[in-house]
Design an enzyme around this catalytic site. Sequence first.
Site, PDB file in Angstrom:
ATOM      1  N   HIS A 172       0.809  -1.216   0.000  1.00  0.00           N
ATOM      2  CA  HIS A 172       0.000   0.000   0.000  1.00  0.00           C
ATOM      3  C   HIS A 172       0.846   1.273   0.000  1.00  0.00           C
ATOM      4  CE1 HIS A 172      -2.544  -3.286   0.980  1.00  0.00           C
ATOM      5  NE2 HIS A 172      -2.425  -3.217   2.286  1.00  0.00           N
ATOM      6  N   ASP A 177      -7.202  -6.428  -1.765  1.00  0.00           N
ATOM      7  CA  ASP A 177      -7.115  -6.477  -0.299  1.00  0.00           C
ATOM      8  C   ASP A 177      -8.290  -7.250   0.304  1.00  0.00           C
ATOM      9  OD1 ASP A 177      -5.793  -5.883   2.178  1.00  0.00           O
ATOM     10  OD2 ASP A 177      -7.257  -4.304   2.561  1.00  0.00           O
TER      11      ASP A 177
END
Length: 293
Positions: free
Chosen positions: A180, A248
């Site tokens: 991320h 995710d």
Amino acid sequence: MSTDAAGRIRSWTLEPSRPRFVPPAGAVDAHCHVFGPADLFPFSAKAKYLPQDAGPDMLFALRDRLGFARNVIVQASCHGTDNAATLDAIARSGGRARGVAVVDPAISDRELAALHEGGIRGIRFNFLKRLVDDAPKDRFLEVAGRLPDGWHVVVYFEADILAELRPFLDAIPVPLVIDHMGRPDVRQGPDGADMQAFRALLDSRDDVHFKATCPDRLDPAGAPWDDFARAVAPLVADYPTRVLWGTDWPHPNMQDAIPDDGALVDMIPRIAPTVELQHLLLVDNPMRLYWAD
């Protein structure tokens, strides 16, 4: 907070929208997880959250619904260093999944070889204090030096500790993948301090990769995540061979802020607007890291 009958946090969406964007053939969701099933694969006694079951059948159904061909399953912190659930999902994928493990730094070379046979191609170091109690850098470096050929290290941290982590990251002797993007404040824009510090890391060595993921976590303004798109698109354009993407799913520890996975997929053309960038992001780069052998 939404929970199931056992009091576990609900962490996934039953019916995500179908995205408008059609991923290229062979596209890889390079950051996703499985949870349990808890009756077969119990959660760690040290888990900071207890999610609802989200097993491989659900993951692969989502993969097909969103138009992807493969998955990279990343061991979630709630399962600790017991990678059985991740290995089970890989084994059930028909060769269409690989994985990233979380290991005790004291793991033996024989155990690492067994993980390789099970489809693991990297290990993850987590520095989010709300998720892990201990992150021993010296022991992490030792195990990083013993990884099987072709493996890499995935590192998860927040932007405010990047400067502190730089000596540790610089010392890791294998390729790096940053989860991320190190959680930058995307409200600062593409030229903000967080992105500039992250670019300095990328420029320091040519084997640092990153996941252009989680607008739902990084953009506090919420969908359609315009600040995320504005901040991240230049990063993808400037480092096209070092970027990965993933859903995710099932969105660990998101509680009531569970995003629509179809909307997440529709972010892809906003950060990778050309066919060439999309193919690198979704096919070439993850295949090189996870299916080279």
